[in-house]
Design a protein around this motif. Structure first.
Motif, PDB file in Angstrom:
ATOM      1  N   ILE A 181       0.834  -1.203   0.000  1.00  0.00           N
ATOM      2  CA  ILE A 181       0.000   0.000   0.000  1.00  0.00           C
ATOM      3  C   ILE A 181       0.869   1.253   0.000  1.00  0.00           C
ATOM      4  N   GLU A 182       1.933   1.236   0.807  1.00  0.00           N
ATOM      5  CA  GLU A 182       2.840   2.387   0.863  1.00  0.00           C
ATOM      6  C   GLU A 182       3.489   2.626  -0.498  1.00  0.00           C
ATOM      7  N   ALA A 183       3.902   1.542  -1.162  1.00  0.00           N
ATOM      8  CA  ALA A 183       4.544   1.675  -2.473  1.00  0.00           C
ATOM      9  C   ALA A 183       3.575   2.248  -3.500  1.00  0.00           C
ATOM     10  N   ILE A 184       2.345   1.764  -3.487  1.00  0.00           N
ATOM     11  CA  ILE A 184       1.345   2.250  -4.437  1.00  0.00           C
ATOM     12  C   ILE A 184       1.040   3.720  -4.199  1.00  0.00           C
ATOM     13  N   LYS A 185       0.872   4.097  -2.951  1.00  0.00           N
ATOM     14  CA  LYS A 185       0.564   5.493  -2.636  1.00  0.00           C
ATOM     15  C   LYS A 185       1.749   6.408  -2.942  1.00  0.00           C
ATOM     16  N   ALA A 186       2.971   5.874  -2.825  1.00  0.00           N
ATOM     17  CA  ALA A 186       4.147   6.676  -3.145  1.00  0.00           C
ATOM     18  C   ALA A 186       4.186   7.031  -4.625  1.00  0.00           C
ATOM     19  N   LEU A 187       3.565   6.185  -5.458  1.00  0.00           N
ATOM     20  CA  LEU A 187       3.532   6.415  -6.896  1.00  0.00           C
ATOM     21  C   LEU A 187       2.287   7.170  -7.357  1.00  0.00           C
ATOM     22  N   GLU A 188       1.459   7.588  -6.414  1.00  0.00           N
ATOM     23  CA  GLU A 188       0.139   8.128  -6.736  1.00  0.00           C
ATOM     24  C   GLU A 188       0.161   9.241  -7.784  1.00  0.00           C
ATOM     25  N   TYR A 189       1.096  10.177  -7.658  1.00  0.00           N
ATOM     26  CA  TYR A 189       1.083  11.324  -8.566  1.00  0.00           C
ATOM     27  C   TYR A 189       1.440  10.940  -9.997  1.00  0.00           C
ATOM     28  N   ARG A 190       2.041   9.773 -10.187  1.00  0.00           N
ATOM     29  CA  ARG A 190       2.444   9.360 -11.528  1.00  0.00           C
ATOM     30  C   ARG A 190       1.241   9.084 -12.424  1.00  0.00           C
TER      31      ARG A 190
END
Length: 207
Positions: A181-190
């Motif tokens: 979840i942290e990894a996915i949210k870290a990429l959110e703006y992409r």
């Protein structure tokens, strides 16, 4: 005209090349440091916009170095241009450019294009997530393109066709529901830029 721009870029950066400036924002072989935030114009992702960032763009235009997908996003263009470098130089010089994004923090997608795929039915026993580049975005991705999270490795999906793989699998070193979840949210703006899908349970079929 294109040739003259490249010649100009070479002249502007030839001296600074001798300083050994790192041309990549992140290296998979170097010690990983996650940027605290992403700022338009901060091409080397050190947290501040300086002349070094303009130099990186100039080097890229001249064909001296390659920028990662994230670095291209940070300059606000799929391909770096002399204009991009000039905007950064004007910002560093203190020019008032109200319409420019340079110096402003990049915000994550307001629409949750990635994290909305996380739900109670999602499976998190895998050690990876899958990303799909948006249609027409020509870029061969490496770990350098994902400074947002400390991924262990990256594997392309399918065969490379016209300068683009179908997708990529990002491997997480310590897989868990929270880490994915942290990894996915870290990429959110992409989702505003180059990635179409981020999913922990994407089912892939390729013939």
């Amino acid at each position: 005209m294109r040739i003259s721009f490249k010649l100009l870029s070479v002249v502007l950066v030839i001296v600074l090349m001798l300083t050994g400036l790192n041309v990549f924002g992140v290296s998979a072989e170097a010690t990983y440091t996650r940027p605290e935030k992403f700022i338009y114009g901060d091409v080397d992702m050190d947290g501040v916009v300086t002349v070094k960032d303009a130099t990186l763009v100039q080097k890229s235009v001249a064909g001296i170095c390659l920028l990662s997908a994230t670095q291209k996003y940070i300059i606000g263009s799929i391909e770096p241009t002399v204009k991009s470098a000039t905007e950064i130089q004007k910002f560093v010089a203190g020019s008032n450019m109200k319409s420019s994004l340079i110096g402003k923090e990049i915000e994550k997608s307001k629409y949750g294009v990635f994290s909305e795929k996380i739900n109670a039915e999602s499976r998190f026993e895998d050690d990876s997530i899958v990303i799909l580049p948006k249609e027409g975005f020509q870029h061969i991705y490496t770990l350098d393109d994902f400074p947002e999270y400390n991924f262990e490795s990256l594997m392309p999906i399918g065969e490379c066709y016209e300068g683009q793989y179908l997708g990529y699998t990002l491997i997480i070193a310590n897989p868990s529901k929270n880490n994915i979840i942290e990894a996915i949210k870290a990429l959110e703006y992409r989702g505003n830029y180059d990635l179409e899908v981020v999913s922990p349970n994407y089912i892939y079929s390729y013939n």
